[in-house]
Design a protein around this motif. Structure first.
Motif, mmCIF file in Angstrom:
data_model
loop_
_atom_site.group_PDB
_atom_site.id
_atom_site.type_symbol
_atom_site.label_atom_id
_atom_site.label_comp_id
_atom_site.label_asym_id
_atom_site.label_seq_id
_atom_site.Cartn_x
_atom_site.Cartn_y
_atom_site.Cartn_z
ATOM 1 N N HIS A 1 -0.775 -15.624 -112.660
ATOM 2 C CA HIS A 1 -1.492 -16.746 -113.266
ATOM 3 C C HIS A 1 -2.158 -17.547 -112.157
ATOM 4 C CE1 HIS A 1 0.446 -15.852 -117.083
ATOM 5 N NE2 HIS A 1 1.590 -15.777 -116.422
ATOM 6 N N PRO A 2 -3.468 -17.393 -111.975
ATOM 7 C CA PRO A 2 -4.165 -18.078 -110.893
ATOM 8 C C PRO A 2 -4.044 -19.580 -111.010
ATOM 9 C CG PRO A 2 -5.540 -16.379 -111.890
ATOM 10 C CD PRO A 2 -4.349 -16.542 -112.768
ATOM 11 N N PRO A 3 -4.069 -20.310 -109.889
ATOM 12 C CA PRO A 3 -3.976 -21.768 -109.913
ATOM 13 C C PRO A 3 -5.119 -22.372 -110.723
ATOM 14 C CG PRO A 3 -3.680 -20.919 -107.683
ATOM 15 C CD PRO A 3 -4.124 -19.770 -108.528
ATOM 16 N N GLY A 4 -4.817 -23.422 -111.479
ATOM 17 C CA GLY A 4 -5.844 -24.097 -112.246
ATOM 18 C C GLY A 4 -6.057 -23.530 -113.624
ATOM 19 N N GLY A 5 -5.478 -22.360 -113.916
ATOM 20 C CA GLY A 5 -5.577 -21.796 -115.250
ATOM 21 C C GLY A 5 -6.972 -21.360 -115.629
ATOM 22 N N ARG A 6 -7.781 -20.934 -114.687
ATOM 23 C CA ARG A 6 -9.140 -20.515 -115.001
ATOM 24 C C ARG A 6 -9.092 -19.234 -115.847
ATOM 25 N NH1 ARG A 6 -12.365 -23.724 -112.056
ATOM 26 N NH2 ARG A 6 -11.613 -24.504 -110.066
ATOM 27 N N ALA A 7 -10.026 -19.133 -116.799
ATOM 28 C CA ALA A 7 -9.965 -18.036 -117.761
ATOM 29 C C ALA A 7 -10.603 -16.758 -117.238
ATOM 30 C CB ALA A 7 -10.648 -18.459 -119.062
ATOM 31 N N LEU A 8 -11.604 -16.851 -116.377
ATOM 32 C CA LEU A 8 -12.380 -15.680 -116.014
ATOM 33 C C LEU A 8 -11.557 -14.658 -115.271
ATOM 34 C CD1 LEU A 8 -15.125 -14.341 -116.086
ATOM 35 C CD2 LEU A 8 -15.684 -15.470 -113.945
ATOM 36 N N GLY A 9 -10.666 -15.079 -114.388
ATOM 37 C CA GLY A 9 -9.928 -14.138 -113.575
ATOM 38 C C GLY A 9 -8.500 -13.904 -114.019
ATOM 39 N N CYS A 10 -8.147 -14.243 -115.264
ATOM 40 C CA CYS A 10 -6.761 -14.081 -115.688
ATOM 41 C C CYS A 10 -6.497 -12.634 -116.085
ATOM 42 C CB CYS A 10 -6.446 -15.015 -116.855
ATOM 43 S SG CYS A 10 -7.413 -14.687 -118.342
ATOM 44 N N HIS A 11 -5.231 -12.226 -116.036
ATOM 45 C CA HIS A 11 -4.849 -10.866 -116.391
ATOM 46 C C HIS A 11 -4.886 -10.712 -117.914
ATOM 47 C CE1 HIS A 11 -3.300 -9.613 -112.375
ATOM 48 N NE2 HIS A 11 -3.251 -10.927 -112.233
ATOM 49 N N SER A 12 -5.677 -9.754 -118.390
ATOM 50 C CA SER A 12 -5.763 -9.489 -119.822
ATOM 51 C C SER A 12 -6.370 -8.105 -119.998
ATOM 52 C CB SER A 12 -6.632 -10.547 -120.539
ATOM 53 O OG SER A 12 -7.981 -10.449 -120.117
ATOM 54 N N ILE A 13 -6.426 -7.653 -121.248
ATOM 55 C CA ILE A 13 -6.996 -6.335 -121.506
ATOM 56 C C ILE A 13 -8.505 -6.347 -121.293
ATOM 57 C CG2 ILE A 13 -5.179 -5.683 -123.128
ATOM 58 C CD1 ILE A 13 -7.052 -6.447 -125.403
ATOM 59 N N ASN A 14 -9.114 -7.518 -121.280
ATOM 60 C CA ASN A 14 -10.551 -7.641 -121.055
ATOM 61 C C ASN A 14 -10.827 -8.341 -119.731
ATOM 62 O OD1 ASN A 14 -11.146 -6.480 -123.592
ATOM 63 N ND2 ASN A 14 -10.919 -8.454 -124.601
ATOM 64 N N SER A 15 -10.115 -7.963 -118.699
ATOM 65 C CA SER A 15 -10.306 -8.582 -117.396
ATOM 66 C C SER A 15 -11.729 -8.359 -116.909
ATOM 67 C CB SER A 15 -9.314 -7.998 -116.379
ATOM 68 O OG SER A 15 -7.987 -8.288 -116.754
ATOM 69 N N PRO A 16 -12.310 -9.343 -116.231
ATOM 70 C CA PRO A 16 -13.662 -9.176 -115.690
ATOM 71 C C PRO A 16 -13.717 -8.026 -114.688
ATOM 72 C CG PRO A 16 -12.965 -11.464 -115.609
ATOM 73 C CD PRO A 16 -11.752 -10.676 -115.957
ATOM 74 N N ILE A 17 -14.776 -7.259 -114.737
ATOM 75 C CA ILE A 17 -14.974 -6.125 -113.837
ATOM 76 C C ILE A 17 -15.844 -6.579 -112.673
ATOM 77 C CG2 ILE A 17 -15.961 -3.816 -113.598
ATOM 78 C CD1 ILE A 17 -15.316 -3.359 -116.540
ATOM 79 N N VAL A 18 -15.355 -6.373 -111.453
ATOM 80 C CA VAL A 18 -16.110 -6.718 -110.242
ATOM 81 C C VAL A 18 -16.610 -5.430 -109.601
ATOM 82 C CG1 VAL A 18 -16.054 -7.866 -108.012
ATOM 83 C CG2 VAL A 18 -14.689 -8.767 -109.899
ATOM 84 N N ILE A 19 -17.920 -5.250 -109.592
ATOM 85 C CA ILE A 19 -18.534 -4.074 -108.975
ATOM 86 C C ILE A 19 -18.729 -4.367 -107.491
ATOM 87 C CG2 ILE A 19 -20.489 -2.477 -109.046
ATOM 88 C CD1 ILE A 19 -21.035 -3.525 -111.909
ATOM 89 N N LEU A 20 -18.098 -3.582 -106.634
ATOM 90 C CA LEU A 20 -18.186 -3.770 -105.191
ATOM 91 C C LEU A 20 -19.147 -2.744 -104.610
ATOM 92 C CD1 LEU A 20 -14.393 -4.280 -104.410
ATOM 93 C CD2 LEU A 20 -16.107 -6.005 -104.947
ATOM 94 N N ILE A 21 -20.146 -3.230 -103.888
ATOM 95 C CA ILE A 21 -21.166 -2.360 -103.305
ATOM 96 C C ILE A 21 -20.978 -2.350 -101.794
ATOM 97 C CG2 ILE A 21 -23.632 -1.938 -103.060
ATOM 98 C CD1 ILE A 21 -24.050 -3.415 -105.677
ATOM 99 N N PRO A 22 -20.563 -1.220 -101.198
ATOM 100 C CA PRO A 22 -20.383 -1.160 -99.742
ATOM 101 C C PRO A 22 -21.710 -1.288 -99.011
ATOM 102 C CG PRO A 22 -19.293 0.670 -100.877
ATOM 103 C CD PRO A 22 -20.193 0.012 -101.861
ATOM 104 N N ASN A 23 -21.647 -1.294 -97.685
ATOM 105 C CA ASN A 23 -22.867 -1.376 -96.884
ATOM 106 C C ASN A 23 -23.717 -0.132 -97.070
ATOM 107 O OD1 ASN A 23 -21.808 0.657 -94.985
ATOM 108 N ND2 ASN A 23 -20.452 -0.974 -94.318
ATOM 109 N N ALA A 24 -24.931 -0.162 -96.528
ATOM 110 C CA ALA A 24 -25.892 0.921 -96.753
ATOM 111 C C ALA A 24 -25.423 2.247 -96.181
ATOM 112 C CB ALA A 24 -27.247 0.542 -96.152
ATOM 113 N N LEU A 25 -24.497 2.224 -95.228
ATOM 114 C CA LEU A 25 -23.940 3.465 -94.689
ATOM 115 C C LEU A 25 -22.897 4.071 -95.620
ATOM 116 C CD1 LEU A 25 -23.472 2.492 -90.928
ATOM 117 C CD2 LEU A 25 -25.342 3.784 -91.952
ATOM 118 N N GLY A 26 -22.445 3.313 -96.582
ATOM 119 C CA GLY A 26 -21.433 3.801 -97.506
ATOM 120 C C GLY A 26 -20.033 3.791 -96.955
ATOM 121 N N LYS A 27 -19.802 3.129 -95.836
ATOM 122 C CA LYS A 27 -18.475 3.110 -95.217
ATOM 123 C C LYS A 27 -17.576 2.102 -95.924
ATOM 124 C CE LYS A 27 -16.069 2.182 -90.864
ATOM 125 N NZ LYS A 27 -15.095 3.268 -91.103
ATOM 126 N N ILE A 28 -16.376 2.542 -96.280
ATOM 127 C CA ILE A 28 -15.381 1.656 -96.866
ATOM 128 C C ILE A 28 -14.627 0.973 -95.736
ATOM 129 C CG2 ILE A 28 -13.372 1.486 -98.357
ATOM 130 C CD1 ILE A 28 -15.974 2.215 -99.762
#
Length: 519
Positions: free
Chosen positions: A146-173
């Motif tokens: 349960h994140p501090p402040g009770g914010r709704a966007l990042g809470c654990h649920s079946i509809n959790s927000p999806i964060v798409i992470l785009i690596p650098n142009a070389l594709g290195k993780i």
């Protein structure tokens, strides 16, 4: 190269040991900083800007944006942006941050468990989506249910927000990206790493490499995610030169984008300038070697569209980019332009190779910046050795566009932003962008609630708002030709629990609400 890394490792270990001797702290730091400056001078790494600020360096952060309702709300409620990263040398040194975060081996995926989806594209190509499904340390995974402040966007649920992470142009993780996955999971987000064609072990099924700012594949990947997870808000974060892809996507899609908000950490705003400005010797050689190893893996398949052997002999990233995607000379230009091609069919990016200037006309990250219709936070540092000086930042964009916000720190290096905490160290940029997403979600919910409570736009406008914010029914992506007509309430459509659906023609006639945060 191996000898250099061993030298750096020994230097860091010696520094940590001596720093544990409390009384000699000041003299140890001062002496070791001088040794490190000499090492940078030997390796031809820029250090003149940091010589007088190595000891007890205190960072500052400036928020540059147009004074809109959204910007004011973010500045009031995003605590991370009000408290810049604070750390002491050697953790604040920009080169040491790059070595530890970008070049150092990642180990066991940073303790994150991934599962891969291979997405088949329209032309037969494949991109990979690596879903972060959990942490190997179960205690760390349940640390922040349960994140501090009770914010709704990042809470654990079946509809959790999806964060798409785009690596650098070389594709290195990098370690930086993996630690972001880890923190996002702990705060209730659902991270997924987007791998371009041929990057991250993704198979290259077509003889085509993705250009620096070509968002075609990302458009299909985002549409797929929205179709498979219609009730989850879609967010995006790019790392370093990967911002060229994210900013291009936001500009080309405009208000047709399915993203709620986006963030760019240490972004490259001017692609052509970045390629034409020489990087420090060490970083350039490391990037060049990584790029060649990556390309050589598909040498046989790519021989049909480019001179791979000639490319592998290049001595600069700029020359490699030219030979891969641009015409060789004017004589070749004429030959290419006169190849058999149906004049009635539109030409794609891969049909004809442009010259260097034409290549950047189609691939500059900010070429369609005026079309961006979702909030974008850009986190930059003044001491970034891999990006041209802060004087090249597009200040007019942040001062005039209601969608772009710049958080400029005095220290942080390139995708570093290390800050010291009582229990160890953390990454300030990670905490800032994730809190920024939560604050943006709160703002959109408040605006939507205010719209319904006031009823100032009438019954039909409210019905249109429901249609635009519905998430239960998957929708097809609108054609680009109508994106200017859909420039109202693009991001909020993912944040509402309403599921009403109205035909697009009716929606255009009834929806009249104007977003207050753009004024």
């Amino acid at each position: 190269m191996c000898g250099f890394f061993l030298l750096v490792l020994l230097l860091i270990a010696l520094t940590v040991f001596l720093l544990s001797c409390g009384k000699s702290h000041y003299f140890v730091v001062k002496g070791m900083s001088r040794v490190w400056i000499m090492t940078c001078w030997t390796l031809k790494l820029p250090h003149s800007a940091y010589m007088n600020t190595l000891i007890d360096k205190r960072s500052e952060v400036k928020i540059i944006c147009k004074p809109t309702a959204l910007a004011n709300y973010i500045k009031q409620h995003c605590e991370a942006l009000a408290h810049p990263p604070q750390a002491r040398w050697p953790r604040t040194d920009p080169h040491l941050q790059i070595l530890s975060n970008l070049i150092w081996p990642t180990g066991d995926d940073g303790g994150v468990i991934f599962t891969r989806d291979n997405l088949l594209l329209e032309d037969g190509g494949i991109v990979a989506l690596d879903w972060a499904v959990g942490l190997k340390d179960l205690k760390a995974q349940t640390k922040k249910e349960h994140p501090p402040g009770g914010r709704a966007l990042g809470c654990h649920s079946i509809n959790s927000p999806i964060v798409i992470l785009i690596p650098n142009a070389l594709g290195k993780i990098t370690r930086h990206l993996l630690s972001l996955c880890r923190l996002a999971l702990q705060q209730g987000f659902y991270p997924v790493i987007f791998h371009r064609r041929g990057h991250g072990g993704c198979p290259l099924t077509t003889p085509r490499y993705q250009q620096f700012g070509d968002p075609t594949d990302l458009v299909q990947a985002v549409a797929y995610l929205q179709y498979r997870h219609p009730s989850s808000a879609l967010l995006a974060i790019s790392e370093g030169s990967g911002s060229g892809l994210l900013l291009s996507y936001l500009g080309e899609c405009g208000s047709s984008s399915y993203l709620v908000a986006a963030a760019c950490i240490s972004p490259v705003f001017h692609g052509q300038v970045w390629f034409e400005t020489p990087l420090p010797w060490l970083y350039h050689e490391a990037a060049l070697l990584y790029r060649k190893l990556q390309l050589s893996r598909y040498a046989t398949a790519l021989n049909s569209i480019m001179e791979v052997e000639k490319i592998l002999r290049c001595r600069s990233l700029k020359d490699m980019e030219k030979l891969m995607f641009c015409k060789a000379n004017m004589h070749d230009n004429d030959k290419t332009d006169t190849t058999d091609h149906d004049p009635l069919q539109p030409r794609s990016r891969s049909c004809v190779k442009p010259d260097w200037a034409g290549y950047w006309d189609h691939n500059e990250p900010l070429r369609d910046a005026d079309e961006v219709a979702v909030p974008v936070l850009c986190v930059c540092s003044s001491d970034d050795p891999l990006v041209p000086a802060s004087s090249t930042l597009p200040m007019s964009l942040f001062q005039n566009s209601p969608y772009f916000l710049l958080a400029l720190t005095s220290s942080g290096s390139h995708c570093g932003f290390i800050q010291e905490k009582p229990g160890g160290t953390g990454c300030w940029s990670h905490e800032a962008v994730l809190e920024y997403f939560q604050v943006v979600g709160d703002f959109f919910k408040a605006e939507e609630k205010k719209c319904f409570m006031e009823g100032s736009v009438g019954h039909y406008a409210v019905q249109g708002l429901k249609a635009r914010t519905g998430t239960a029914v998957p929708r097809k992506r609108r054609a680009v030709v109508i994106r200017r007509e859909r420039s109202v309430l693009g991001p909020q459509r993912q944040l509402s629990a309403h599921s009403g659906l109205v035909p697009f023609e009716e929606e255009q006639n009834t929806f009249t609400w104007n977003r207050s945060y753009t004024r």
